[in-house]
Motif scaffolding. Structure first.
Motif, PDB file in Angstrom:
ATOM      1  N   GLU A   1       1.434  -0.946  -0.009  1.00 53.17           N
ATOM      2  CA  GLU A   1      -0.053   0.128  -0.261  1.00 53.17           C
ATOM      3  C   GLU A   1       0.436   0.965  -0.198  1.00 53.17           C
ATOM      4  O   GLU A   1       1.879   1.112   0.838  1.00 53.17           O
ATOM      5  CB  GLU A   1      -0.657  -0.209   1.504  1.00 53.17           C
ATOM      6  CG  GLU A   1      -1.134   1.157   2.001  1.00 53.17           C
ATOM      7  CD  GLU A   1      -2.897   1.144   2.744  1.00 53.17           C
ATOM      8  OE1 GLU A   1      -1.954   1.523   3.742  1.00 53.17           O
ATOM      9  OE2 GLU A   1      -4.143   1.196   2.360  1.00 53.17           O
TER      10      GLU A   1
ATOM     11  N   VAL B   1      -8.447  -1.952 -10.515  1.00 54.97           N
ATOM     12  CA  VAL B   1      -8.720  -2.419  -8.965  1.00 54.97           C
ATOM     13  C   VAL B   1      -9.018  -3.401  -9.433  1.00 54.97           C
ATOM     14  O   VAL B   1      -8.740  -4.607  -8.312  1.00 54.97           O
ATOM     15  CB  VAL B   1      -9.363  -1.273  -8.505  1.00 54.97           C
ATOM     16  CG1 VAL B   1      -9.699  -2.172  -6.512  1.00 54.97           C
ATOM     17  CG2 VAL B   1      -8.678  -0.249  -8.127  1.00 54.97           C
TER      18      VAL B   1
ATOM     19  N   LYS C   1      -5.942  -6.080  -9.797  1.00 56.97           N
ATOM     20  CA  LYS C   1      -4.756  -5.583  -8.503  1.00 56.97           C
ATOM     21  C   LYS C   1      -5.421  -7.200  -7.584  1.00 56.97           C
ATOM     22  O   LYS C   1      -4.880  -7.790  -6.910  1.00 56.97           O
ATOM     23  CB  LYS C   1      -4.931  -5.216  -8.111  1.00 56.97           C
ATOM     24  CG  LYS C   1      -3.844  -4.274  -9.143  1.00 56.97           C
ATOM     25  CD  LYS C   1      -3.989  -2.792  -8.118  1.00 56.97           C
ATOM     26  CE  LYS C   1      -3.523  -2.058  -7.020  1.00 56.97           C
ATOM     27  NZ  LYS C   1      -3.858  -1.205  -6.955  1.00 56.97           N
TER      28      LYS C   1
ATOM     29  N   ASP D   1      -7.146   1.880  -2.119  1.00 58.35           N
ATOM     30  CA  ASP D   1      -7.039   2.253  -3.302  1.00 58.35           C
ATOM     31  C   ASP D   1      -6.647   4.449  -3.294  1.00 58.35           C
ATOM     32  O   ASP D   1      -6.623   4.529  -4.328  1.00 58.35           O
ATOM     33  CB  ASP D   1      -6.699   2.668  -4.754  1.00 58.35           C
ATOM     34  CG  ASP D   1      -5.407   1.524  -5.014  1.00 58.35           C
ATOM     35  OD1 ASP D   1      -5.403   0.756  -3.656  1.00 58.35           O
ATOM     36  OD2 ASP D   1      -6.023   0.471  -5.618  1.00 58.35           O
TER      37      ASP D   1
END
Length: 263
Positions: free
Chosen positions: A22, A58, A61, A99
């Protein structure tokens, strides 16, 4: 099924589920407030290409994260598909929160059902038929835009996550809890999957007790995040983020293709 063997240790999830990194992010702003009286208004993304591109990234991911969990890989493909099809939307929302993807929406110019009925009567036409409800558990992209209330539920979830300043590990354990859902119909390895979900919850609890010793309610607050996810319909997520860029597509087919690909 080899995944149900007795004495199987589930500890690998404690390490493999934390592989995602992150990046440093600024603090989140205050939670947005909306007027409940207009919750049925239809809204759309202000910049659909930007938001949909971010959501697609996203999703990639998220599925890469899922594929990197050895416990998940040991499941038969049919079990993997059942799990992913049931939880792709909440996992995507957790990824959007992690995110810090912000949603900017605008009210749609699309006339309401009442306006369409009144207009049709004035013109002597038959009122438009009500669209059939989608099959449960099968997110199909329909022609309607999400309502303001549905969008507010998504924004409220994101704001809740940002207000808690959830860490990378906490997001990972939350994703593990969502992914390994033993209550899905058709699963064969229910005991194994239930053990993985229980371990993810235990790991989250232990992490919270170690890192947030002064906040005894944090574990409960994080579980509130999971409860908020259950109130958000996967059809709304598909309609909002994927229809504007890829049109009418069956999410099951797309997930199968992405899951079998090397992301």
């Amino acid at each position: 099924c080899r995944c149900c063997a007795e004495g199987r240790r589930h500890s690998s999830i404690l390490y493999s589920i934390l592989r995602s990194e992150e990046r440093a992010l600024p603090p989140a702003g205050p939670a947005p407030r909306g007027c409940p009286c207009g919750s049925r208004r239809r809204v759309a993304l202000r910049s659909p290409q930007v938001a949909c591109k971010a959501a697609s990234a996203v999703l990639v991911k998220t599925l890469r994260f899922v594929q990197n969990v050895p416990c998940f890989q040991e499941l038969p493909l049919e079990e993997q598909l059942l799990l992913v099809r049931s939880c792709w939307a909440p996992l995507l929302l957790l990824g959007l929160a992690q995110d810090r993807v912000h949603l900017e929406t605008v009210e749609s110019a699309e006339p309401s059902m009442l306006q369409r009925i009144l207009t049709a009567r004035q013109q002597g036409e038959q009122p438009p038929p009500r669209a059939p409800a989608p099959a449960p558990g099968r997110p199909q992209l329909g022609p309607h835009l999400p309502s303001a209330g549905e969008i507010q539920a998504i924004k409220g979830f994101l704001a809740k996550c940002w207000s808690l300043d959830i860490s990378t590990k906490e997001y990972a354990y939350l994703k593990g809890t969502v992914l390994f859902n033993p209550d899905l119909p058709g699963l064969q390895c229910t005991q194994y999957i239930e053990g993985l979900q229980r371990e993810a919850q235990q790991a989250l609890n232990e992490h919270v007790r170690l890192i947030h010793r002064g906040d005894e309610a944090r574990f409960a607050k994080l579980n509130v995040v999971l409860s908020l996810l259950r109130s958000i319909n996967a059809n709304v997520i598909a309609e909002l983020f994927f229809r504007p860029i890829i049109g009418a597509v069956n999410m099951d087919d797309m997930l199968l293709e992405m899951l079998c690909a090397k992301l």
